[in-house]
Scaffold this motif. Sequence first.
Motif, PDB file in Angstrom:
ATOM      1  N   VAL A   1       0.844  -1.205   0.000  1.00 41.04           N
ATOM      2  CA  VAL A   1       0.000   0.000   0.000  1.00 41.04           C
ATOM      3  C   VAL A   1       0.872   1.246   0.000  1.00 41.04           C
ATOM      4  N   LEU A   2       1.854   1.277   0.908  1.00 46.31           N
ATOM      5  CA  LEU A   2       2.754   2.421   0.997  1.00 46.31           C
ATOM      6  C   LEU A   2       3.580   2.564  -0.277  1.00 46.31           C
ATOM      7  N   GLY A   3       4.023   1.438  -0.815  1.00 43.76           N
ATOM      8  CA  GLY A   3       4.803   1.483  -2.044  1.00 43.76           C
ATOM      9  C   GLY A   3       4.016   2.049  -3.209  1.00 43.76           C
ATOM     10  N   GLY A   4       2.727   1.669  -3.294  1.00 47.52           N
ATOM     11  CA  GLY A   4       1.889   2.212  -4.357  1.00 47.52           C
ATOM     12  C   GLY A   4       1.702   3.711  -4.234  1.00 47.52           C
ATOM     13  N   LEU A   5       1.499   4.183  -2.992  1.00 45.86           N
ATOM     14  CA  LEU A   5       1.312   5.620  -2.767  1.00 45.86           C
ATOM     15  C   LEU A   5       2.588   6.401  -3.079  1.00 45.86           C
ATOM     16  N   LEU A   6       3.720   5.883  -2.603  1.00 49.21           N
ATOM     17  CA  LEU A   6       4.990   6.563  -2.869  1.00 49.21           C
ATOM     18  C   LEU A   6       5.328   6.543  -4.353  1.00 49.21           C
ATOM     19  N   GLY A   7       4.981   5.427  -5.013  1.00 44.34           N
ATOM     20  CA  GLY A   7       5.256   5.317  -6.438  1.00 44.34           C
ATOM     21  C   GLY A   7       4.500   6.331  -7.275  1.00 44.34           C
ATOM     22  N   GLU A   8       3.360   6.792  -6.771  1.00 47.06           N
ATOM     23  CA  GLU A   8       2.608   7.833  -7.466  1.00 47.06           C
ATOM     24  C   GLU A   8       3.335   9.175  -7.399  1.00 47.06           C
ATOM     25  N   ILE A   9       4.111   9.371  -6.332  1.00 48.74           N
ATOM     26  CA  ILE A   9       4.878  10.613  -6.176  1.00 48.74           C
ATOM     27  C   ILE A   9       6.146  10.582  -7.024  1.00 48.74           C
ATOM     28  N   TRP A  10       6.885   9.483  -6.887  1.00 46.73           N
ATOM     29  CA  TRP A  10       8.113   9.263  -7.672  1.00 46.73           C
ATOM     30  C   TRP A  10       8.295   7.768  -7.794  1.00 46.73           C
ATOM     31  N   LEU A  11       8.478   7.277  -8.984  1.00 44.85           N
ATOM     32  CA  LEU A  11       8.497   5.840  -9.227  1.00 44.85           C
ATOM     33  C   LEU A  11       9.572   5.120  -8.409  1.00 44.85           C
ATOM     34  N   ARG A  12      10.678   5.821  -8.128  1.00 46.58           N
ATOM     35  CA  ARG A  12      11.769   5.187  -7.395  1.00 46.58           C
ATOM     36  C   ARG A  12      11.720   5.449  -5.887  1.00 46.58           C
ATOM     37  N   ALA A  13      10.737   6.213  -5.445  1.00 45.52           N
ATOM     38  CA  ALA A  13      10.648   6.542  -4.018  1.00 45.52           C
ATOM     39  C   ALA A  13      10.551   5.310  -3.117  1.00 45.52           C
ATOM     40  N   PRO A  14       9.852   4.225  -3.506  1.00 48.73           N
ATOM     41  CA  PRO A  14       9.808   3.051  -2.624  1.00 48.73           C
ATOM     42  C   PRO A  14      11.186   2.454  -2.325  1.00 48.73           C
ATOM     43  N   PHE A  15      12.114   2.514  -3.294  1.00 45.83           N
ATOM     44  CA  PHE A  15      13.467   2.024  -3.029  1.00 45.83           C
ATOM     45  C   PHE A  15      14.148   2.875  -1.960  1.00 45.83           C
ATOM     46  N   LEU A  16      13.958   4.192  -2.046  1.00 47.77           N
ATOM     47  CA  LEU A  16      14.542   5.082  -1.049  1.00 47.77           C
ATOM     48  C   LEU A  16      13.948   4.817   0.333  1.00 47.77           C
ATOM     49  N   ALA A  17      12.633   4.594   0.381  1.00 49.81           N
ATOM     50  CA  ALA A  17      11.982   4.291   1.656  1.00 49.81           C
ATOM     51  C   ALA A  17      12.499   2.974   2.229  1.00 49.81           C
ATOM     52  N   ALA A  18      12.688   1.979   1.360  1.00 49.53           N
ATOM     53  CA  ALA A  18      13.223   0.693   1.817  1.00 49.53           C
ATOM     54  C   ALA A  18      14.627   0.856   2.391  1.00 49.53           C
ATOM     55  N   ALA A  19      15.438   1.703   1.764  1.00 52.58           N
ATOM     56  CA  ALA A  19      16.780   1.977   2.283  1.00 52.58           C
ATOM     57  C   ALA A  19      16.702   2.608   3.670  1.00 52.58           C
ATOM     58  N   ILE A  20      15.783   3.548   3.849  1.00 50.36           N
ATOM     59  CA  ILE A  20      15.628   4.200   5.162  1.00 50.36           C
ATOM     60  C   ILE A  20      15.206   3.199   6.224  1.00 50.36           C
ATOM     61  N   PHE A  21      14.268   2.322   5.891  1.00 48.78           N
ATOM     62  CA  PHE A  21      13.824   1.309   6.854  1.00 48.78           C
ATOM     63  C   PHE A  21      14.985   0.408   7.260  1.00 48.78           C
ATOM     64  N   ASN A  22      15.830   0.046   6.311  1.00 45.35           N
ATOM     65  CA  ASN A  22      16.974  -0.805   6.647  1.00 45.35           C
ATOM     66  C   ASN A  22      18.021  -0.047   7.462  1.00 45.35           C
ATOM     67  N   MET A  23      18.162   1.249   7.234  1.00 47.73           N
ATOM     68  CA  MET A  23      19.049   2.059   8.080  1.00 47.73           C
ATOM     69  C   MET A  23      18.529   2.090   9.520  1.00 47.73           C
ATOM     70  N   ILE A  24      17.217   2.219   9.674  1.00 45.33           N
ATOM     71  CA  ILE A  24      16.623   2.192  11.019  1.00 45.33           C
ATOM     72  C   ILE A  24      16.875   0.840  11.680  1.00 45.33           C
ATOM     73  N   ASN A  25      16.711  -0.233  10.914  1.00 47.23           N
ATOM     74  CA  ASN A  25      16.997  -1.566  11.453  1.00 47.23           C
ATOM     75  C   ASN A  25      18.445  -1.691  11.909  1.00 47.23           C
ATOM     76  N   PHE A  26      19.357  -1.181  11.095  1.00 44.88           N
ATOM     77  CA  PHE A  26      20.776  -1.237  11.440  1.00 44.88           C
ATOM     78  C   PHE A  26      21.039  -0.472  12.734  1.00 44.88           C
ATOM     79  N   ALA A  27      20.443   0.706  12.863  1.00 38.64           N
ATOM     80  CA  ALA A  27      20.631   1.511  14.077  1.00 38.64           C
ATOM     81  C   ALA A  27      20.062   0.799  15.303  1.00 38.64           C
ATOM     82  N   MET A  28      18.890   0.173  15.166  1.00 37.30           N
ATOM     83  CA  MET A  28      18.310  -0.549  16.297  1.00 37.30           C
ATOM     84  C   MET A  28      19.205  -1.713  16.717  1.00 37.30           C
ATOM     85  N   ALA A  29      19.738  -2.433  15.730  1.00 37.85           N
ATOM     86  CA  ALA A  29      20.625  -3.549  16.059  1.00 37.85           C
ATOM     87  C   ALA A  29      21.906  -3.056  16.736  1.00 37.85           C
ATOM     88  N   TRP A  30      22.417  -1.924  16.276  1.00 39.39           N
ATOM     89  CA  TRP A  30      23.660  -1.382  16.833  1.00 39.39           C
ATOM     90  C   TRP A  30      23.485  -0.943  18.288  1.00 39.39           C
TER      91      TRP A  30
END
Length: 400
Positions: free
Chosen positions: A147-176
Motif C-alpha cells: 500500500v505504501l509502495g503504491g502511494l509513494l510510487g505515485e509521487i516518484w516511481l523510485r521513491a519506494p526504493f529510497l523508503a526501503a533503504a531508510i527502513f533498513n538504516m533504522i533496522n541497522f541503528a536498532m541492532a547497533w
Amino acid sequence: MNKALVVVLLSVTLDAIGIGLIFPILPSLLRELTDSVEISALYGAILAGYALMLFLFAPMLGMLSDRFGRRPILMIAMGGAAIDYLIMTFAPTVVILIVGRLIAGMTAASMAVATAYITDITEEKDRAKRFGYLGACFGVGFIIGPVLGGLLGEIWLRAPFLAAAIFNMINFAMAWFLLPESRPGKKSKFNFGEINPFSSLKWAISFINIRTLLIVYVGFSFVGSIYGTIWVLFTEDRYGWGAAMVGVSLALYGLFSVISQAALTGPITSWLGEKRAILFGLSFEMLALVLLAYFGQWWVLFALLPFFALGDVGGPALQSLLTSKISEDDQGKLQGVLMSLASIASIIGPLFFTQIYSLLRTDWPGGIWMIAVIIYVLMLPMILFGDKIRPGTFSMGNKK
C-alpha cells in the motif's frame, strides 16, 4: 515481552515493509528502463532470481550466525540492504537494477538469522507462540508495504526504493544500539566448506528425526504459494472482481492471518501441543479449501477467511517442533535450511499451480483448491506417524 524480542519483531516488520514496498512499482520501473511494454518474462526472471538467492544464502547466513553470532550477521545484512536499496534508487540501467534485486535476495535471507535469534531467547514451550508473533509481524509488513509502495510510487516511481533503504538504516541503528547478542559465536576453526548451501541441506536430512518433518515443511510452503499465485485469477474468473475487490479480500485475509498468528498460536499450541496444533490448523484450512471449491457465492469466500486464518496456526507449531529436535548450537543452520526449502517451494509452487489452474479454469476453477486438499491429505500420515522418534538435542556426532 523482553526488549530483545521487541527489537527483533520490529526489525522483521520494517524489513517486510521494505520488501513489500517494491512490488507495486517494479513492473513500471522495468518498462521505463527497458523502454518496452512487454516485460513479463524479465519480471518473472527477477522474481525467480530473488528466490534463488534466498535458497543459496539463507543456509549460509544461518550457519555464519552459528559460527560468529547472530548480531554481526544481522547488522551486515541490514547495512548491505540499505546500501543496495540506495543503489537501486538511482539505478540508471536495467542491469544494475537486476543485480540490485539479486543482492536484495541475499540480504533478505537474514530472516533465517532473526528466527534463530528468537529461538535462542525463547524457552522451548513458548517457541510456537513467538514464531506466531514473527509470522504476524511479517504479515503486517506485507499489508503495509505494498500500500505504501503504491502511494509513494505515485509521487516518484523510485521513491519506494529510497523508503526501503531508510527502513533498513533504522533496522541497522536498532541492532547497533539496542540488540544484545543472543548466542556468542563458536571458537572452533572455521571451515569454508560449511557455507555451501547444499552441505547444509545434506546436514539437515542426515537427521532421521526430522526428515519427515522437513517434507511436511516443504509441503506447507508449496501449498502456501497457491494463495499468492491463484487468488487473483480465481476471484476474477469466478466472481468477476476487479482490482479493488481483490485488494479488499487480500487485505482482510492478511488481517485475519495476523490476528490468528499473534493471538491464537500460543494458546492453541499450549492447549494441544505442537503436533495436534499442526493438525488443528490443517483441519480448518482443508475445510475452508473444500467449501471454497464447491460453493460459488462471493460471500462464502469472505465467510471462510477466519477459517483460512486458523490454518496459519500450523506453520509456527511445525517450526517449533523442528527446533526441538536440533542442537541449540545449530539453530541458525536449521533456520537457514528451512528458509532455503521454502524459497524453492515458492519457485516451483506457482509454476505448478498456474499450469493446473489453466486446465481447470474453464470447467471448474474451484478445482484448484481441491488439488491443495489432496496434497494435504497425502501429508497427513507423515504428520501423524512420522514423528515417533523421541525429541532431543542432536548434533553431527549424534544422529540416531
